[in-house]
Enzyme design. Structure first.
Site, PDB file in Angstrom:
ATOM      1  N   LYS A 113      33.207  38.197  41.113  1.00 12.60           N
ATOM      2  CA  LYS A 113      32.374  37.070  41.535  1.00 12.60           C
ATOM      3  C   LYS A 113      32.162  36.074  40.385  1.00 12.60           C
ATOM      4  CE  LYS A 113      31.493  38.902  45.640  1.00 12.60           C
ATOM      5  NZ  LYS A 113      32.183  40.217  45.568  1.00 12.60           N
TER       6      LYS A 113
HETATM    7  C1  LIG Z   1      32.792  40.857  46.606  1.00 15.97           C
HETATM    8  C2  LIG Z   1      33.675  41.962  46.204  1.00 15.97           C
HETATM    9  C3  LIG Z   1      34.804  42.304  46.944  1.00 15.97           C
HETATM   10  C4  LIG Z   1      35.165  41.617  48.228  1.00 15.97           C
HETATM   11  O1  LIG Z   1      35.429  40.273  48.070  1.00 15.97           O
HETATM   12  P1  LIG Z   1      35.392  39.266  49.297  1.00 15.97           P
HETATM   13  O2  LIG Z   1      35.536  37.929  48.752  1.00 15.97           O
HETATM   14  O3  LIG Z   1      34.058  39.490  49.938  1.00 15.97           O
HETATM   15  O4  LIG Z   1      36.468  39.663  50.196  1.00 15.97           O
HETATM   16  C5  LIG Z   1      35.605  43.327  46.461  1.00 15.97           C
HETATM   17  N1  LIG Z   1      35.299  43.998  45.342  1.00 15.97           N
HETATM   18  C6  LIG Z   1      34.212  43.714  44.608  1.00 15.97           C
HETATM   19  C7  LIG Z   1      33.931  44.505  43.381  1.00 15.97           C
HETATM   20  C8  LIG Z   1      33.367  42.679  44.999  1.00 15.97           C
HETATM   21  O5  LIG Z   1      32.288  42.386  44.260  1.00 15.97           O
END
Ligand SMILES: *Cc1c(COP(=O)(O)O)cnc(C)c1O
Length: 513
Positions: A113
């Site tokens: 993120k």
């Molecule tokens: C948010 C997240 C995901 C999934 O990502 P999306 O954009 O929601 O598909 C996968 N792994 C981790 C560690 C995340 O924080």
């Protein structure tokens, strides 16, 4: 460049799309058309640093409005906070079969993120300037664990902004909870919500949609915006790393310009993988995007049957950031695959809200099959995949990436049946630092159970000889600051946001040492 709503009606500039987050009719903003990046431009990225690459890709969407220099400066500042020499390293795990891992977790909160949420504050600031908005922007986020912390960290003490984060009380990992509840900053508030992530996300969507609540905020000079991947400003920086990984393969002479590659993406809200699909639309030679789900396999079923059906049990797994049944960003793909039919997209979203399911046509499904392969991993598949890769190649990964690896193995099996000699490079996106989920990772790699997260970190360090990241180690002796718990109804959630809008600062507790 103009942006339109997936549900029709609205057309706005990029800056407006970023400030607003969501279209007024509940639709998501998508670019009016996809800009392209030529093969020459991809080759030219070889000599660029990661921030330069990111700014270049962002510029295709936002350059005219926000300015190329500003984007570059923003990306440089954002990625300067990442640990290590390369903010987004591509690791060759198995040269023989062409397995690579793109590590997206070297940012300040140890999850992918950060790739977007370190940049978003800059995009938002400039977008407010460009659109002449003087109000404070209050970022409202529902989080399955990682978005919340990344938003808090990205916007902490950024002038003119505030952040309210809601997370499902029983739906995040210990380390994720600790990260959020110990957050510093005078412009933040964090609350847990009874229920699962979908309850939490619905609650937040209701706040966005409630006119009386928004009017009351407006009186205080505050307007809501979103840091979830429904915001285009969150999606856009994610497109860049697909290009960057490809360029790295060219630089290291693993491929030649034009060769196709696959990406395997652990998926929850469909944000990360959608960015990959956008990259493909822009001209990146992608063969397949492999969509990996955990036991909450709504997406895997959707790609298989053409029916999106959320009438099912919700499972808590060791990959909590993917414990999601309603994947918001899928709406953007649906819009595209329907031939940009906004009316039909709106209708399907309404069906989803009312009947908890919708379906697409066979023709649409065939179109999706060209670009996507989808699979899911049970918990023991994930553990097995993590163990196998560690055992064979000495590479340790987190549980979300483990889901991707398990589905990678399914994809490899499928490929083997079609063409035994297939050597197309496959890039697995790694979304979190293994130390963020130390107990589950330790269990997967060694079969050992430990009760305490920090003991888990220590054991994991002995096992893997990897250095634990600073941002997690410093949590060890921290006393939580936020203990607010609410029900997922409008009233209780609105109260939390109002406290922040009114300028209340939750005091920092006294620390143990
Ligand atoms: C948010 C997240 C995901 C999934 O990502 P999306 O954009 O929601 O598909 C996968 N792994 C981790 C560690 C995340 O924080």
């Amino acid at each position: 460049m103009q942006f339109i709503s997936t549900r029709g009606g609205e057309k706005v500039t990029g800056a407006q799309a970023i400030v607003q987050g969501l279209a007024k009719n509940g639709g998501l903003f998508v670019p009016e058309s996809f800009p392209t990046i030529t093969h020459e431009e991809i080759l030219a990225m070889e000599d660029m640093s990661y921030p330069e690459r990111a700014a270049f890709v962002l510029g295709k969407y936002l350059g005219e409005e926000l300015g190329a220099d500003y984007l570059l400066e923003s990306c440089e500042k954002a990625y300067a906070g990442f640990e290590g020499r390369d903010p987004v390293p591509l690791v060759k795990v198995d040269g023989e079969s062409g397995l690579y891992v793109l590590e997206l977790f070297h940012g300040p909160t140890c999850a992918f993120k950060d790739m977007a949420l370190t940049v978003l504050p800059y995009l938002l600031k400039k977008s407010c300037e460009v659109t002449g908005i003087k109000d404070d922007i209050l970022i409202l986020a529902a989080t399955s664990g990682d978005t919340g912390k990344a938003a808090l960290e990205g916007f902490r003490d950024v002038e003119g902004t505030k952040v309210a984060v809601f997370f499902p009380d029983e739906g995040v990992a210990k380390m994720q909870r600790l990260q959020m509840c110990t957050q510093h900053g005078d412009n933040v508030i964090v609350a847990s919500v009874e229920g699962n992530f979908d309850d939490c996300q619905r609650g937040v969507k209701n706040l966005f949609a409630d006119e009386a609540f928004n009017a009351e905020l407006a009186k205080k000079g505050v307007r809501l915006s979103s840091a979830n991947s429904i915001n285009f400003g969150r999606l856009a920086p994610q497109i860049a790393y697909y290009f960057s990984a490809y360029v790295d393969l060219i630089s290291s002479r693993q491929i030649q310009m034009g060769d196709a590659v696959d990406f395997v993406v652990p998926t929850g809200n469909f944000g990360d993988i959608l960015a990959g699909w956008y990259a493909k639309q822009m001209g990146l030679p992608v063969r397949k995007l492999v969509c990996a789900s955990n036991r909450n396999k709504v997406l895997a079923d959707f790609f298989k049957k053409g029916v999106y059906d959320v009438k099912r049990d919700f499972h808590r797994t060791m990959s909590p950031s993917m414990d999601i049944l309603v994947s918001s960003n899928l709406e953007r793909l649906l819009f595209e695959v329907s031939g940009r039919n906004a009316e039909l997209t709106a209708q399907r979203m309404q069906e989803l809200a009312e009947k908890k399911e919708y379906s697409i046509t066979d023709e649409e499904k065939a179109k999706l099959d060209q670009d996507f392969f989808a699979g899911f991993a049970r918990e023991d598949d994930t553990v097995e995949a993590m163990y196998e890769i560690f055992d064979e190649f000495g590479y340790a990964m987190d549980t979300h990436t483990g889901v991707a690896l398990a589905v990678y193995m399914q994809w490899k099996e499928r490929l083997y049946k079609i063409d035994k000699k297939d050597k197309t490079p496959i890039i697995v996106l790694s979304t979190a630092n293994p130390y963020k989920f130390p107990q589950d990772v330790l269990y997967a790699l060694s079969g050992n159970d430990v009760k305490d997260s920090f003991k888990g970190i220590k054991r994991l360090q002995l096992l893997t000889a990897m250095k634990p990241p600073k941002c997690l180690m410093e949590l060890r002796y921290r006393v939580p600051r936020f203990k607010i718990k609410v029900k997922s109804n409008l009233k209780e959630m609105a109260e939390v946001v109002m406290r922040l809008a009114d300028g209340e600062i939750v005091p920092e507790p006294e620390q143990k040492k």
